[in-house]
Motif scaffolding. Structure first.
Motif, mmCIF file in Angstrom:
data_model
loop_
_atom_site.group_PDB
_atom_site.id
_atom_site.type_symbol
_atom_site.label_atom_id
_atom_site.label_comp_id
_atom_site.label_asym_id
_atom_site.label_seq_id
_atom_site.Cartn_x
_atom_site.Cartn_y
_atom_site.Cartn_z
ATOM 1 N N GLY A 69 0.820 -1.200 0.000
ATOM 2 C CA GLY A 69 0.000 0.000 0.000
ATOM 3 C C GLY A 69 0.856 1.253 0.000
ATOM 4 O O GLY A 69 2.083 1.207 -0.105
ATOM 5 N N ILE A 73 -2.066 3.083 4.141
ATOM 6 C CA ILE A 73 -2.504 1.722 3.800
ATOM 7 C C ILE A 73 -1.293 0.806 3.727
ATOM 8 O O ILE A 73 -0.313 1.094 3.037
ATOM 9 C CB ILE A 73 -3.258 1.703 2.454
ATOM 10 C CG1 ILE A 73 -4.498 2.599 2.511
ATOM 11 C CG2 ILE A 73 -3.634 0.279 2.074
ATOM 12 C CD1 ILE A 73 -5.534 2.180 3.533
ATOM 13 N N GLU A 76 -2.602 -3.452 -0.384
ATOM 14 C CA GLU A 76 -3.695 -3.382 -1.348
ATOM 15 C C GLU A 76 -3.980 -4.813 -1.829
ATOM 16 O O GLU A 76 -3.056 -5.605 -2.019
ATOM 17 C CB GLU A 76 -3.310 -2.532 -2.559
ATOM 18 C CG GLU A 76 -2.992 -1.088 -2.250
ATOM 19 C CD GLU A 76 -4.196 -0.176 -2.439
ATOM 20 O OE1 GLU A 76 -5.296 -0.701 -2.733
ATOM 21 O OE2 GLU A 76 -4.020 1.044 -2.287
ATOM 22 N N ARG A 127 -6.625 -2.297 1.936
ATOM 23 C CA ARG A 127 -7.629 -1.690 1.068
ATOM 24 C C ARG A 127 -7.971 -2.658 -0.059
ATOM 25 O O ARG A 127 -7.091 -3.133 -0.774
ATOM 26 C CB ARG A 127 -7.140 -0.363 0.487
ATOM 27 C CG ARG A 127 -8.210 0.298 -0.430
ATOM 28 C CD ARG A 127 -7.934 1.756 -0.699
ATOM 29 N NE ARG A 127 -6.587 1.980 -1.168
ATOM 30 C CZ ARG A 127 -5.872 3.081 -0.899
ATOM 31 N NH1 ARG A 127 -6.393 4.026 -0.139
ATOM 32 N NH2 ARG A 127 -4.649 3.215 -1.375
ATOM 33 N N GLU A 129 -9.178 -3.315 -3.560
ATOM 34 C CA GLU A 129 -9.180 -2.541 -4.799
ATOM 35 C C GLU A 129 -10.508 -2.657 -5.540
ATOM 36 O O GLU A 129 -10.917 -1.730 -6.250
ATOM 37 C CB GLU A 129 -8.032 -3.018 -5.696
ATOM 38 C CG GLU A 129 -7.781 -2.132 -6.898
ATOM 39 C CD GLU A 129 -6.578 -2.592 -7.704
ATOM 40 O OE1 GLU A 129 -6.588 -2.384 -8.939
ATOM 41 O OE2 GLU A 129 -5.645 -3.157 -7.116
#
Length: 379
Positions: A69, A73, A76, A127, A129
């Motif tokens: 990230g 973050i 990802e 996170r 995507e």
């Protein structure tokens, strides 16, 4: 003769699902090649997926693509639901169960690092995507920041016990549609071919779901997955409802295209009157042990337990008055909801401020099963 190509990959169980985890840097830069590569390595299309690593069931035909990230973050991740009998990869939503192995994979493969707190735990910010959802994941680690897998936490649908991992999905409302209630209604009426006029609730929390009363579809929501999957008429009826909802939500222009173009979302869910029932393992679940009786579909088949993103959407719908799930939910309108599924029950924590869903939390376990090279033919 052209030699096979390969890339490093890991096989993880996350919650009640199993999937292949791949660092994005190991895949071709051209994302247009990813679908064919995944279909080949999973052995699709083929009901047995005999020429690949797929598990011949939707809960074991999944891929997670991982990358570091930035800013606040740590990791990802991109989720792909790999078709089994159809040559399709659905990138439209998230997999809650497999998200519980994102932290362990990231620590095992050096995508992220962590230091234990005084309780021997670390928290990573992830996170997704596909949906943009941010997840705060807290997991046990050792002194060097490596994930710990041994523990005493039980997940119904997974043999044995493991270390408890808590994932708190932040601001999960409108994950795909930008609204908890995409149509603005708590109940909508669909005109479903072969079914007729049917009331449903269309809700989008972590993943979009369509909720129907089981009784309106000649079901109870206490059925086993085998009972549902063995009845082609029931499967067709449920998919017709899901397809009509798919069109209403704007995911497809024509409901007839939903199975091919958007097979993973929205997820079809039925809820029913509370009752005691027997799990697939032979355990009796009494009415007072749960708040909401439900069954959820996954890629046109009954989920063997319950999808985590679907559970978060189900629990949230259950605490909003005026929805179909709320009609059957025995929980209060805020706080905690226990869902009864084919293999037992699962807890979901719902944090809500009026009409806004601030966060939804679930506990699961995860374990790395294998790490090595995954081979494919460069076509």
């Amino acid at each position: 003769m052209m030699a096979q190509q390969y890339f490093p990959a890991s096989l993880f169980r996350g919650g009640t699902s199993k999937g292949v985890y791949i660092r994005e840097r190991e895949l071709p830069a051209d994302r247009d090649r990813w679908d064919d590569l995944l279909l080949q390595t999973f052995g699709s299309p083929d009901p047995k997926q005999v020429d690949g690593v797929g598990g011949s069931h939707s809960t074991a035909s999944k891929a997670m693509i991982i990358s570091p990230g930035d800013d606040d973050i740590d990791v990802e991740y991109l989720f792909g639901q790999v078709g089994i009998e159809k040559p399709v990869v659905d990138w439209g939503g998230n997999c809650g169960n497999l998200s519980f192995a994102i932290g362990p994979f990231a620590l095992e493969r050096g995508v992220a690092t962590a230091e234990p707190d005084s309780d021997g735990k670390a928290t990573l910010r992830l996170r997704n995507e596909n949906t943009g959802t941010v997840v705060e994941q807290t997991l046990p680690v050792d002194e060097e920041g490596n994930p710990r897998y041994r523990g005493e936490f039980t997940v119904n649908g997974v043999p044995g016990t493991g270390a408890r991992i808590r994932s708190r999905f932040l601001d999960p409302g409108g994950s795909v549609t930008d609204a908890v209630f995409p149509t603005g209604n708590r109940i909508d009426t669909l005109d479903v071919p072969g079914v007729g006029s049917l009331e449903v609730s269309l809700v989008d929390v972590s993943n979009p779901c369509v909720f129907a009363r089981a009784s309106d579809l000649s079901l109870t929501a206490a059925e086993t997955p085998a009972t549902i999957d063995s009845d082609e008429a029931v499967l067709e009826r449920l998919e017709r409802v899901r397809s009509a909802a798919c069109e209403r939500l704007g995911f497809v222009d024509d409901a007839a295209d939903a199975t091919a173009e958007s097979p993973g979302i929205p997820k079809m869910t039925i809820v029913g009157e509370p009752q005691s029932y027997e799990t697939v393992g032979g355990e009796t679940i009494e009415t007072e042990e749960y708040d909401l009786l439900a069954r959820i579909m996954s890629m046109q088949k009954a989920h063997h337990a319950y999808a985590v993103t679907g559970a978060m959407c189900t629990a949230t719908a259950g605490v909003f008055e005026g929805t179909i799930p709320n009609e059957f939910c025995q929980a209060s309108t805020d706080g905690e909801v226990t869902i009864a599924h084919p293999k037992g029950t699962m807890w979901v924590g719902v944090e809500r401020d009026g009409e806004s869903v601030e966060a939804v939390s679930v506990d699961r376990t995860a374990r790395e099963l294998m790490h090595g090279d995954l081979y494919y033919l460069d076509r």
